[in-house]
Design a protein around this motif. Structure first.
Motif, PDB file in Angstrom:
ATOM      1  N   ASP A  47       4.235  10.168 -60.543  1.00 25.06           N
ATOM      2  CA  ASP A  47       4.825   9.061 -60.849  1.00 25.06           C
ATOM      3  C   ASP A  47       4.613   7.896 -59.817  1.00 25.06           C
ATOM      4  O   ASP A  47       3.757   6.936 -59.691  1.00 25.06           O
ATOM      5  N   MET A  48       5.579   7.853 -58.774  1.00 24.42           N
ATOM      6  CA  MET A  48       5.294   6.933 -57.755  1.00 24.42           C
ATOM      7  C   MET A  48       4.314   7.116 -56.905  1.00 24.42           C
ATOM      8  O   MET A  48       3.755   6.091 -56.133  1.00 24.42           O
ATOM      9  N   ALA A  49       3.470   8.186 -56.708  1.00 24.15           N
ATOM     10  CA  ALA A  49       2.069   8.125 -56.055  1.00 24.15           C
ATOM     11  C   ALA A  49       1.075   7.724 -56.901  1.00 24.15           C
ATOM     12  O   ALA A  49      -0.083   7.893 -56.668  1.00 24.15           O
ATOM     13  N   ASP A  50       1.155   7.263 -58.191  1.00 22.04           N
ATOM     14  CA  ASP A  50      -0.056   6.903 -59.235  1.00 22.04           C
ATOM     15  C   ASP A  50       0.156   5.378 -59.365  1.00 22.04           C
ATOM     16  O   ASP A  50       1.066   4.678 -59.599  1.00 22.04           O
ATOM     17  N   ALA A  51      -1.073   4.697 -59.019  1.00 24.28           N
ATOM     18  CA  ALA A  51      -0.859   3.047 -58.919  1.00 24.28           C
ATOM     19  C   ALA A  51      -1.035   2.592 -60.266  1.00 24.28           C
ATOM     20  O   ALA A  51      -0.109   1.624 -60.304  1.00 24.28           O
ATOM     21  N   ARG A  52      -1.506   3.386 -61.512  1.00 29.61           N
ATOM     22  CA  ARG A  52      -1.149   2.745 -62.668  1.00 29.61           C
ATOM     23  C   ARG A  52       0.074   2.924 -62.975  1.00 29.61           C
ATOM     24  O   ARG A  52       0.676   1.939 -63.732  1.00 29.61           O
ATOM     25  N   VAL A  53       0.823   3.948 -62.527  1.00 25.55           N
ATOM     26  CA  VAL A  53       2.259   4.083 -63.098  1.00 25.55           C
ATOM     27  C   VAL A  53       3.042   2.847 -62.485  1.00 25.55           C
ATOM     28  O   VAL A  53       3.932   2.354 -62.967  1.00 25.55           O
ATOM     29  N   MET A  54       2.878   2.875 -61.095  1.00 24.01           N
ATOM     30  CA  MET A  54       3.737   1.943 -60.338  1.00 24.01           C
ATOM     31  C   MET A  54       3.267   0.502 -60.933  1.00 24.01           C
ATOM     32  O   MET A  54       4.634  -0.348 -61.126  1.00 24.01           O
ATOM     33  N   GLN A  55       2.234   0.056 -61.412  1.00 24.25           N
ATOM     34  CA  GLN A  55       2.038  -1.267 -61.882  1.00 24.25           C
ATOM     35  C   GLN A  55       2.764  -1.328 -63.372  1.00 24.25           C
ATOM     36  O   GLN A  55       3.674  -2.229 -63.746  1.00 24.25           O
ATOM     37  N   ALA A  56       2.733  -0.308 -64.316  1.00 28.76           N
ATOM     38  CA  ALA A  56       3.607  -0.188 -65.311  1.00 28.76           C
ATOM     39  C   ALA A  56       5.120  -0.207 -65.163  1.00 28.76           C
ATOM     40  O   ALA A  56       5.796  -0.874 -65.654  1.00 28.76           O
ATOM     41  N   TYR A  57       5.346   0.573 -63.944  1.00 26.63           N
ATOM     42  CA  TYR A  57       6.905   0.773 -63.851  1.00 26.63           C
ATOM     43  C   TYR A  57       7.394  -0.975 -63.248  1.00 26.63           C
ATOM     44  O   TYR A  57       8.582  -1.294 -63.654  1.00 26.63           O
ATOM     45  N   LYS A  58       6.532  -1.747 -62.644  1.00 27.20           N
ATOM     46  CA  LYS A  58       6.880  -2.837 -62.419  1.00 27.20           C
ATOM     47  C   LYS A  58       7.163  -3.848 -63.850  1.00 27.20           C
ATOM     48  O   LYS A  58       8.197  -4.731 -63.891  1.00 27.20           O
ATOM     49  N   ASP A  59       6.305  -3.653 -64.625  1.00 23.73           N
ATOM     50  CA  ASP A  59       6.664  -4.271 -65.906  1.00 23.73           C
ATOM     51  C   ASP A  59       7.627  -3.717 -66.553  1.00 23.73           C
ATOM     52  O   ASP A  59       8.320  -4.676 -67.134  1.00 23.73           O
ATOM     53  N   VAL A  60       8.087  -2.700 -66.599  1.00 24.19           N
ATOM     54  CA  VAL A  60       9.233  -2.089 -67.199  1.00 24.19           C
ATOM     55  C   VAL A  60      10.747  -2.638 -66.560  1.00 24.19           C
ATOM     56  O   VAL A  60      11.348  -2.903 -67.332  1.00 24.19           O
ATOM     57  N   ILE A  61      10.542  -2.611 -65.260  1.00 22.26           N
ATOM     58  CA  ILE A  61      11.770  -3.303 -64.374  1.00 22.26           C
ATOM     59  C   ILE A  61      11.812  -4.677 -64.764  1.00 22.26           C
ATOM     60  O   ILE A  61      13.029  -5.155 -64.999  1.00 22.26           O
ATOM     61  N   LYS A  62      10.729  -5.470 -64.791  1.00 20.19           N
ATOM     62  CA  LYS A  62      10.665  -6.869 -65.131  1.00 20.19           C
ATOM     63  C   LYS A  62      11.458  -7.009 -66.440  1.00 20.19           C
ATOM     64  O   LYS A  62      12.046  -7.940 -66.631  1.00 20.19           O
ATOM     65  N   TRP A  63      10.795  -6.378 -67.357  1.00 21.88           N
ATOM     66  CA  TRP A  63      11.320  -6.435 -68.659  1.00 21.88           C
ATOM     67  C   TRP A  63      12.854  -6.422 -68.839  1.00 21.88           C
ATOM     68  O   TRP A  63      13.769  -7.083 -69.206  1.00 21.88           O
ATOM     69  N   ALA A  64      13.322  -5.153 -67.958  1.00 19.84           N
ATOM     70  CA  ALA A  64      14.959  -4.960 -68.158  1.00 19.84           C
ATOM     71  C   ALA A  64      15.766  -6.008 -67.300  1.00 19.84           C
ATOM     72  O   ALA A  64      16.514  -6.326 -67.896  1.00 19.84           O
ATOM     73  N   GLU A  65      15.304  -6.276 -66.326  1.00 18.81           N
ATOM     74  CA  GLU A  65      15.826  -7.396 -65.928  1.00 18.81           C
ATOM     75  C   GLU A  65      16.110  -8.756 -66.279  1.00 18.81           C
ATOM     76  O   GLU A  65      16.918  -9.438 -66.366  1.00 18.81           O
ATOM     77  N   GLY A  66      14.762  -9.125 -67.194  1.00 15.53           N
ATOM     78  CA  GLY A  66      15.008 -10.503 -67.711  1.00 15.53           C
ATOM     79  C   GLY A  66      15.638 -10.402 -69.153  1.00 15.53           C
ATOM     80  O   GLY A  66      15.789 -11.239 -69.838  1.00 15.53           O
ATOM     81  N   SER A  67      16.138  -9.007 -69.633  1.00 18.29           N
ATOM     82  CA  SER A  67      16.518  -8.688 -71.008  1.00 18.29           C
ATOM     83  C   SER A  67      17.811  -9.670 -71.047  1.00 18.29           C
ATOM     84  O   SER A  67      18.804  -9.459 -70.107  1.00 18.29           O
ATOM     85  N   LYS A  68      17.983 -10.514 -71.812  1.00 16.83           N
ATOM     86  CA  LYS A  68      19.430 -11.223 -72.236  1.00 16.83           C
ATOM     87  C   LYS A  68      20.386 -10.102 -73.167  1.00 16.83           C
ATOM     88  O   LYS A  68      21.369 -10.604 -73.330  1.00 16.83           O
ATOM     89  N   HIS A  69      19.769  -9.156 -73.607  1.00 16.65           N
ATOM     90  CA  HIS A  69      20.656  -8.327 -74.370  1.00 16.65           C
ATOM     91  C   HIS A  69      21.537  -7.319 -73.703  1.00 16.65           C
ATOM     92  O   HIS A  69      22.740  -7.135 -74.153  1.00 16.65           O
ATOM     93  N   TYR A  70      20.911  -6.634 -72.822  1.00 17.01           N
ATOM     94  CA  TYR A  70      21.638  -5.686 -71.861  1.00 17.01           C
ATOM     95  C   TYR A  70      22.540  -6.238 -70.852  1.00 17.01           C
ATOM     96  O   TYR A  70      22.162  -7.186 -70.238  1.00 17.01           O
ATOM     97  N   LEU A  71      23.789  -5.669 -70.772  1.00 15.50           N
ATOM     98  CA  LEU A  71      24.576  -6.105 -69.524  1.00 15.50           C
ATOM     99  C   LEU A  71      24.199  -5.910 -68.317  1.00 15.50           C
ATOM    100  O   LEU A  71      23.200  -4.812 -68.032  1.00 15.50           O
ATOM    101  N   PRO A  72      24.663  -6.619 -67.237  1.00 17.97           N
ATOM    102  CA  PRO A  72      24.120  -6.303 -65.807  1.00 17.97           C
ATOM    103  C   PRO A  72      24.217  -4.855 -65.166  1.00 17.97           C
ATOM    104  O   PRO A  72      23.269  -4.525 -64.709  1.00 17.97           O
ATOM    105  N   ALA A  73      25.160  -4.076 -65.644  1.00 15.06           N
ATOM    106  CA  ALA A  73      25.521  -2.855 -65.279  1.00 15.06           C
ATOM    107  C   ALA A  73      24.470  -1.816 -65.876  1.00 15.06           C
ATOM    108  O   ALA A  73      23.970  -0.968 -65.176  1.00 15.06           O
ATOM    109  N   ALA A  74      23.948  -2.299 -67.044  1.00 12.66           N
ATOM    110  CA  ALA A  74      23.106  -1.462 -67.725  1.00 12.66           C
ATOM    111  C   ALA A  74      21.605  -1.547 -67.168  1.00 12.66           C
ATOM    112  O   ALA A  74      20.973  -0.536 -66.945  1.00 12.66           O
ATOM    113  N   LYS A  75      21.387  -2.800 -66.676  1.00 10.77           N
ATOM    114  CA  LYS A  75      20.250  -3.044 -66.020  1.00 10.77           C
ATOM    115  C   LYS A  75      20.143  -2.356 -64.690  1.00 10.77           C
ATOM    116  O   LYS A  75      18.947  -1.787 -64.499  1.00 10.77           O
ATOM    117  N   LYS A  76      21.332  -2.368 -63.866  1.00 12.14           N
ATOM    118  CA  LYS A  76      21.309  -1.834 -62.424  1.00 12.14           C
ATOM    119  C   LYS A  76      21.103  -0.388 -62.575  1.00 12.14           C
ATOM    120  O   LYS A  76      20.438   0.224 -61.789  1.00 12.14           O
TER     121      LYS A  76
END
Length: 176
Positions: A78-107
């Protein structure tokens, strides 16, 4: 050989709940053999973050010992795969930007020791279907359910019992 959409990526909850509740090693070794057979058939995998979660168990933990005995290649990078890490950035960006989930859930979701965001990223990058004990819960705000995150990225999920129905005989023999 299975088609790419036929590859499954297991969440740690499948293994942890199996050893604690439904498929304890003492009376249901067939489940564990089924997982190994599925890997041998090129169907079943997990990722390194799940391996790390399983390794947190006590030394006498049967699931930890079982995971250590899995064939090389069961836990994909996972962390050693560049394609996965690009997708991971997208996943984290989505989670952080979500207005639905509480800050503790995002963390919690973005925690360095948490596998869920990595499971979504690996599945997105390499066309896996995620196997989980969790079901979608669109109303939940205090935690980001794995199937909810997967849905955001058009990653398929399957409930472990549905996977068993699809790929296991009543004796836990693999049905490709």
């Amino acid at each position: 050989m299975p088609k790419p959409q036929d590859k499954y990526l297991f969440d740690s909850s499948v293994f942890i709940q199996a050893k604690n509740i439904h498929y304890r090693f003492g009376f249901c070794g067939g489940f564990w053999d089924w997982v190994k057979a599925g890997h041998g058939a090129g169907l079943f995998f997990s990722c390194k973050k799940v391996q790390a979660e399983l390794n947190k168990g006590e030394d006498k933990d049967e699931c930890k010992a079982w995971a250590k005995g899995l064939p090389t290649g069961f836990f994909v990078p996972d962390m050693a795969d560049a394609r996965v890490m690009q997708a991971y950035k997208d996943v984290i960006k989505w989670a952080e930007g979500s207005k639905h989930y509480l800050p503790a859930a995002k963390k919690e979701f973005a925690g360095a020791d948490e596998a869920d965001a990595f499971l979504v990223a690996v599945a997105k990058a390499h066309s896996y279907t995620i196997v989980s004990q969790e079901l979608p819960n669109p109303e939940k705000k205090n935690r980001i359910p794995l199937p909810n995150a997967a849905d955001e990225f058009k990653v398929k999920t399957i409930y472990v019992y549905d996977l068993l129905s699809k790929h296991a005989a009543s004796t836990f023999q693999l049905k490709p």
